[in-house]
Design an enzyme around this catalytic site. Structure first.
Site, PDB file in Angstrom:
ATOM      1  CE  LYS A  52      38.399  47.320  36.588  1.00  0.00           C
ATOM      2  NZ  LYS A  52      37.737  46.211  35.901  1.00  0.00           N
ATOM      3  CD  GLN A  96      35.998  45.599  32.639  1.00  0.00           C
ATOM      4  OE1 GLN A  96      37.040  45.894  33.200  1.00  0.00           O
ATOM      5  NE2 GLN A  96      34.857  45.508  33.292  1.00  0.00           N
ATOM      6  CG  ASP A 119      39.149  40.226  38.083  1.00  0.00           C
ATOM      7  OD1 ASP A 119      39.053  41.276  38.738  1.00  0.00           O
ATOM      8  OD2 ASP A 119      38.884  40.146  36.867  1.00  0.00           O
TER       9      ASP A 119
END
Ligand code: NAD
Length: 297
Positions: A52, A96, A119
Site C-alpha cells: 500500500k 491493518q 476502507d
C-alpha cells in the site's frame, strides 16, 4: 473463447486516471495522504502494508505509517488513531487487520473518523452504503464492480450469486449490486457456509462471485454456460515452489473457464483492483476534506 478479465490493466487505468486529481489537490495544498497502522508483526500484514505504501508513492499520494507493538495495550492503538483523526495531512487511513486478540476490532472500526475511513467499514459508512448514499465504497466490492464494467458485463437484470457473506466483501457487494444504479440493478443471491445446494445457486447465475476463502471451492460443474466468474479468493496452499506455497483462488480456474464467457485470474484479477480502489478512496477523501472538487476516474 473465454475472456480473461485483466485486473492489472483495469487497475492501471484507474491509477493513471487518479494522477490529474492528485496534482490538482497538491496544487491546492492538499496532496492526498494515506496512513497505514500495523499492530503486531504478522508477515502477511507487513507485506500488505508495504504494498500500500509503494502504491501511494507511485501515484503521488503521501504515505504515512505507524507501527504499534503487538503487546501494547489497546489504548495505545486508539491514541494513535485519535492522532491520525486530527492530522490534517492524513486524509485517509486504515488499521491493518487482523489486530491482536486482546484488541476489539469492532472498537477499532468505530474509532476511525468516518470521513477518513477509506476502507468503508465504519458503521456510519456501512449505513450510508446500504441507504444508497455511499461515502466510500469498500475497496474490494468496488473493484469487482469496476471489473464488471470494464468487461462490459451488464448487471441490470442479471442474476448474481455471491459465495460469501463477509463484512468486507460479500455483504457490501450484495448491497451495491442491488442498488438502483447503472452498476447495480441486479438480483442477488448471497450464499455462505450454511447454504444448502450451493451448486444449484451458482449454476443458475449469470454472474458468480466467489469470496469464501476456500481454495477452488467453485469448479466448472457449478458454472452455467456463458456465465461471468469473478474470483475474489486469495489462498496460500502448500506447493513445491521457492516460497513453499502458491496462491490459488476460490475458483478452480481451468474447469470454470471451460464454461464461463469471462473469468478473472488469481493473481491478476480482483487483487490489483482492491489496491487501486484504496487509492481512489484516498483521493476522494482528500477532495472532500479540502473542499477541492476533482474528477475521479
Ligand atoms: P471471510 O472468512 O471473512 O468470509 C468467508 C465467507 O465465505 C463467510 O461468509 C462464509 O460463510 C463463506 N463460506 C465459507 N465456506 C463456504 C462454503 N463452503 N460454501 C459457501 N460459503 C462459504 O473471508 P473474506 O475476508 O470475505 O475473504 C474471502 C476470500 O477473499 C479470502 O480468500 C480472502 O483472502 C479473499 N480476499 C481477497 C481480496 C482481494 O483483494 N483479492 C480482498 C479481500 C478478501
Amino acid at each position: 473463447m473465454t475472456e480473461i478479465i485483466d485486473g492489472n490493466a483495469v487497475a492501471s487505468d484507474i491509477r493513471a486516471g487518479l494522477e490529474d486529481a492528485i496534482e490538482t489537490l497538491a496544487d491546492a495544498g492538499a496532496r492526498p495522504g494515506l496512513a497505514t497502522v500495523l499492530m503486531g508483526d504478522d508477515p502477511a500484514s507487513e507485506t500488505y502494508v508495504s504494498m500500500k505504501q509503494r502504491d501511494c508513492e507511485e501515484v503521488g499520494i503521501e504515505p504515512h505509517h505507524v507501527d504499534v507493538p503487538a503487546t501494547a495495550p489497546p489504548i495505545d492503538l486508539y491514541e494513535t488513531m485519535d492522532e491520525l483523526n486530527e492530522n490534517p495531512d492524513v486524509h485517509g487511513y486504515l488499521v491493518q487487520s487482523p489486530v491482536p486478540d486482546h484488541v476489539d476490532y469492532r472498537e477499532v472500526i468505530r474509532r476511525v473518523d468516518p470521513r477518513k475511513d477509506v476502507d468503508g467499514f465504519h458503521p456510519e459508512n456501512v449505513g450510508r452504503l446500504v441507504a444508497g448514499d455511499a461515502r466510500f465504497r469498500p475497496c474490494t466490492p468496488h473493484g469487482v464492480q469496476r471489473l464488471l464494467e470494464a468487461a462490459d458485463v451488464e448487471t441490470e437484470g442479471a442474476d448474481v450469486t455471491i459465495v460469501g457473506r463477509s463484512r468486507i466483501v460479500g455483504k457490501p457487494l450484495a448491497n451495491l449490486l442491488i442498488q438502483k444504479a447503472d452498476d447495480g440493478n441486479a438480483t442477488v443471491t448471497v450464499c455462505h457456509s450454511r447454504t444448502e445446494d450451493l451448486a444449484v445457486k451458482t449454476r443458475r447465475a449469470d454472474i458468480v462471485i466467489a469470496a469464501a476463502g476456500v481454495p477452488e471451492l467453485v469448479d466448472g460443474s457449478m458454472i452455467g454456460d456463458g456465465a461471468v466468474v469473478i474470483d475474489v479468493g486469495v489462498n496460500r496452499v502448500d506447493a513445491d515452489t521457492e516460497r513453499g506455497y502458491e496462491l490459488v483462488g476460490d475458483v478452480e480456474f481451468e474447469s470454470a473457464k471451460a464454461h464461463a464467457s469471462a473469468i478473472t485470474p488469481v493473481p491478476g484479477g480482483v487483487g490489483p483492483m482492491t489496491r487501486a480502489m484504496l487509492l481512489y478512496n484516498t483521493v476522494k477523501a482528500a477532495s472532500q476534506q479540502a473542499d477541492v472538487p476533482v474528477e475521479l476516474p
